[in-house]
Design a protein around this motif. Structure first.
Motif, PDB file in Angstrom:
ATOM      1  N   ALA A 286      -1.656   9.202   3.332  1.00  0.00           N
ATOM      2  CA  ALA A 286      -1.573   9.967   2.082  1.00  0.00           C
ATOM      3  C   ALA A 286      -2.200  11.356   2.213  1.00  0.00           C
TER       4      ALA A 286
ATOM      5  N   CYS B   4     -10.026   6.897   8.215  1.00  0.00           N
ATOM      6  CA  CYS B   4      -9.566   5.856   7.285  1.00  0.00           C
ATOM      7  C   CYS B   4      -8.257   6.297   6.637  1.00  0.00           C
ATOM      8  N   CYS B   5      -7.298   6.625   7.480  1.00  0.00           N
ATOM      9  CA  CYS B   5      -6.087   7.338   7.042  1.00  0.00           C
ATOM     10  C   CYS B   5      -5.112   6.476   6.264  1.00  0.00           C
TER      11      CYS B   5
ATOM     12  N   ASP C  32      -7.371   4.644  11.664  1.00  0.00           N
ATOM     13  CA  ASP C  32      -7.578   3.532  10.719  1.00  0.00           C
ATOM     14  C   ASP C  32      -7.772   2.231  11.506  1.00  0.00           C
ATOM     15  N   LEU C  33      -8.572   1.354  10.934  1.00  0.00           N
ATOM     16  CA  LEU C  33      -8.831   0.044  11.537  1.00  0.00           C
ATOM     17  C   LEU C  33      -7.606  -0.857  11.535  1.00  0.00           C
TER      18      LEU C  33
ATOM     19  N   ALA D 266     -10.080  10.271   2.607  1.00  0.00           N
ATOM     20  CA  ALA D 266      -9.769   9.977   1.205  1.00  0.00           C
ATOM     21  C   ALA D 266     -10.045   8.494   0.961  1.00  0.00           C
ATOM     22  N   LEU D 267     -11.083   8.207   0.205  1.00  0.00           N
ATOM     23  CA  LEU D 267     -11.421   6.842  -0.208  1.00  0.00           C
ATOM     24  C   LEU D 267     -11.734   5.940   0.982  1.00  0.00           C
TER      25      LEU D 267
ATOM     26  N   ALA E 215      -8.364   2.414  15.334  1.00  0.00           N
ATOM     27  CA  ALA E 215      -9.734   2.402  15.872  1.00  0.00           C
ATOM     28  C   ALA E 215     -10.711   2.369  14.706  1.00  0.00           C
ATOM     29  N   ASP E 216     -11.938   1.992  15.057  1.00  0.00           N
ATOM     30  CA  ASP E 216     -13.035   2.087  14.088  1.00  0.00           C
ATOM     31  C   ASP E 216     -13.561   3.511  14.151  1.00  0.00           C
ATOM     32  N   VAL E 217     -13.380   4.246  13.062  1.00  0.00           N
ATOM     33  CA  VAL E 217     -13.729   5.674  13.110  1.00  0.00           C
ATOM     34  C   VAL E 217     -15.244   5.893  13.177  1.00  0.00           C
TER      35      VAL E 217
ATOM     36  N   PHE F 238       0.844  -1.196   0.000  1.00  0.00           N
ATOM     37  CA  PHE F 238       0.000   0.000   0.000  1.00  0.00           C
ATOM     38  C   PHE F 238       0.887   1.257   0.000  1.00  0.00           C
TER      39      PHE F 238
ATOM     40  N   TRP G  39      -2.132   6.809  -4.025  1.00  0.00           N
ATOM     41  CA  TRP G  39      -2.763   7.407  -2.834  1.00  0.00           C
ATOM     42  C   TRP G  39      -2.245   8.819  -2.571  1.00  0.00           C
TER      43      TRP G  39
HETATM   44  C1  LIG Z   1      -8.687   2.772   0.195  1.00  0.00           C
HETATM   45  S1  LIG Z   1      -7.900   2.877   1.768  1.00  0.00           S
HETATM   46  C2  LIG Z   1      -7.572   4.621   1.818  1.00  0.00           C
HETATM   47  C3  LIG Z   1      -6.501   5.001   2.803  1.00  0.00           C
HETATM   48  C4  LIG Z   1      -6.043   6.448   2.814  1.00  0.00           C
HETATM   49  N1  LIG Z   1      -7.109   7.369   3.145  1.00  0.00           N
HETATM   50  C5  LIG Z   1      -5.395   6.837   1.513  1.00  0.00           C
HETATM   51  O1  LIG Z   1      -5.980   7.616   0.769  1.00  0.00           O
HETATM   52  O2  LIG Z   1      -4.290   6.375   1.243  1.00  0.00           O
HETATM   53  C6  LIG Z   1      -9.218   2.660   2.920  1.00  0.00           C
HETATM   54  C7  LIG Z   1      -8.758   2.576   4.365  1.00  0.00           C
HETATM   55  O3  LIG Z   1      -9.920   2.630   5.201  1.00  0.00           O
HETATM   56  C8  LIG Z   1      -9.670   1.856   6.356  1.00  0.00           C
HETATM   57  N2  LIG Z   1     -10.966   1.638   7.017  1.00  0.00           N
HETATM   58  C9  LIG Z   1     -12.043   0.990   6.512  1.00  0.00           C
HETATM   59  N3  LIG Z   1     -13.071   1.029   7.378  1.00  0.00           N
HETATM   60  C10 LIG Z   1     -12.651   1.738   8.466  1.00  0.00           C
HETATM   61  C11 LIG Z   1     -13.256   2.124   9.706  1.00  0.00           C
HETATM   62  N4  LIG Z   1     -14.518   1.802   9.999  1.00  0.00           N
HETATM   63  N5  LIG Z   1     -12.524   2.838  10.595  1.00  0.00           N
HETATM   64  C12 LIG Z   1     -11.239   3.174  10.308  1.00  0.00           C
HETATM   65  N6  LIG Z   1     -10.617   2.829   9.157  1.00  0.00           N
HETATM   66  C13 LIG Z   1     -11.303   2.125   8.243  1.00  0.00           C
HETATM   67  C14 LIG Z   1      -8.938   0.638   5.810  1.00  0.00           C
HETATM   68  O4  LIG Z   1      -8.223  -0.049   6.815  1.00  0.00           O
HETATM   69  C15 LIG Z   1      -8.028   1.301   4.763  1.00  0.00           C
HETATM   70  O5  LIG Z   1      -6.767   1.638   5.305  1.00  0.00           O
END
Ligand SMILES: C[S@@+](CC[C@H](N)C(=O)[O-])C[C@H]1O[C@@H](n2cnc3c(N)ncnc32)[C@H](O)[C@@H]1O
Length: 274
Positions: free
Chosen positions: A62, A57-58, A81-82, A121-122, A105-107, A26, A34
């Motif tokens: 990025a 969801c960091c 981030d989870l 972001a995403l 953590a679960d955001v 990643f 990213w």
């Molecule tokens: C497509 S990646 C994007 C990561 C980052 N924002 C970037 O742009 O590089 C999605 C991320 O969301 C995280 N994620 C998904 N559900 C989540 C939640 N409920 N709480 C925290 N993080 C979460 C995943 O672990 C993953 O790292």
């Protein structure tokens, strides 16, 4: 749901496992994908020195890392981030940024609030209940605070999933399982529908910018697109002895179709909390 998207859409546990396993790849994909996406998304947030930001969801940072540079040491970025491995990478990458705090953590159940900016972001399309999760994020901004929420535009990334699906079928003789239900994000991944959806979530002054990006698919980048993203979840069920064959079939499939670029266009939605 079309077949290529079913490869991209893993279930929640699969998705989490995919991102856990993908952390190093990643980061490697980040330079191509990213980070450019995160940089543009952060520019839409117009961050000021001293501001407090939630980066939901960091991943490996990025958008959280450029945000931390902009808010400076008087500011704060809570990056959540989870995935433990993602947070581990981010901790390492942000050692010189004490204003960035990385949390596993679960955001969707994050409770600290009053942020000047909430950004993701995403990330929001990963939530099991995308609308409720997004409303929760918006509620964590202070009244008048901004939200900047990025999703893939309709069609983005799908071609990679289509080639991967074909490769897994050729290498194993078994097509990857297909989801039947369209995901909520597929109903809102165009400008007008995304504007309307963000307004329904309670944002005002909503704007959606199209950030066009075409990823040059060298063999290295093309495989990172699989190994360093949620697509990796589709590899979890492939026997270890077939993985090299999947990679070779996938790259051959891209070559046969003359696919030199992958659409990686995003929609960056922004607005203010009332
Ligand atoms: C497509 S990646 C994007 C990561 C980052 N924002 C970037 O742009 O590089 C999605 C991320 O969301 C995280 N994620 C998904 N559900 C989540 C939640 N409920 N709480 C925290 N993080 C979460 C995943 O672990 C993953 O790292």
């Amino acid at each position: 749901m079309n077949s290529e998207d079913s490869v991209r859409c893993a279930g929640r546990t699969e998705l989490r496992g995919a991102f856990d396993a993908a952390a190093a790849d990643f980061t490697a994909l980040g330079r191509h994908l990213w980070e450019p996406i995160g940089a543009v998304a952060v520019s839409m947030a117009c961050l000021q020195p001293g501001e407090r930001v939630l980066d939901a969801c960091c991943g490996t940072g990025a958008s959280a890392i450029p945000a931390a540079r902009l808010v400076g040491r008087r500011g704060l970025v809570d990056a959540v981030d989870l995935s433990e491995p993602m947070i581990g990478e981010l901790w390492w990458l942000s050692k010189d940024l004490p204003q960035l705090r990385a949390h596993r953590a679960d955001v969707t159940s994050w409770t600290a609030g009053g942020y000047d900016v909430v950004q993701s972001a995403l990330g929001i399309s990963c939530f099991p209940d995308m609308a409720a999760g997004t409303e929760h994020l918006i509620s964590l901004a202070r009244p008048g605070g901004r939200a900047v929420l990025t999703i893939w535009r309709d069609g983005a990334m799908l071609a990679a999933g289509r080639h991967l699906r074909r490769a897994i079928t050729e290498a194993t003789g078994v097509p990857p399982p297909q989801s039947r239900e369209p995901r909520p994000v597929e109903r809102i991944n165009q400008v007008d529908s995304y504007v309307a959806w963000l307004r329904e979530r309670g944002l005002v002054d909503v704007e959606v910018a199209v950030n066009r990006l075409a990823l040059t698919m060298t063999p290295e980048v093309a495989w990172l697109v699989i190994a360093g993203s949620g697509f990796r979840g589709a590899l979890a069920k492939v026997p270890a002895h077939a993985l090299d064959a999947v990679r070779e079939f996938y790259l051959a499939s891209l070559r046969d179709e003359g696919m030199a670029e992958l659409d990686a266009t995003t929609l960056i939605g922004s607005g203010r909390r009332c």
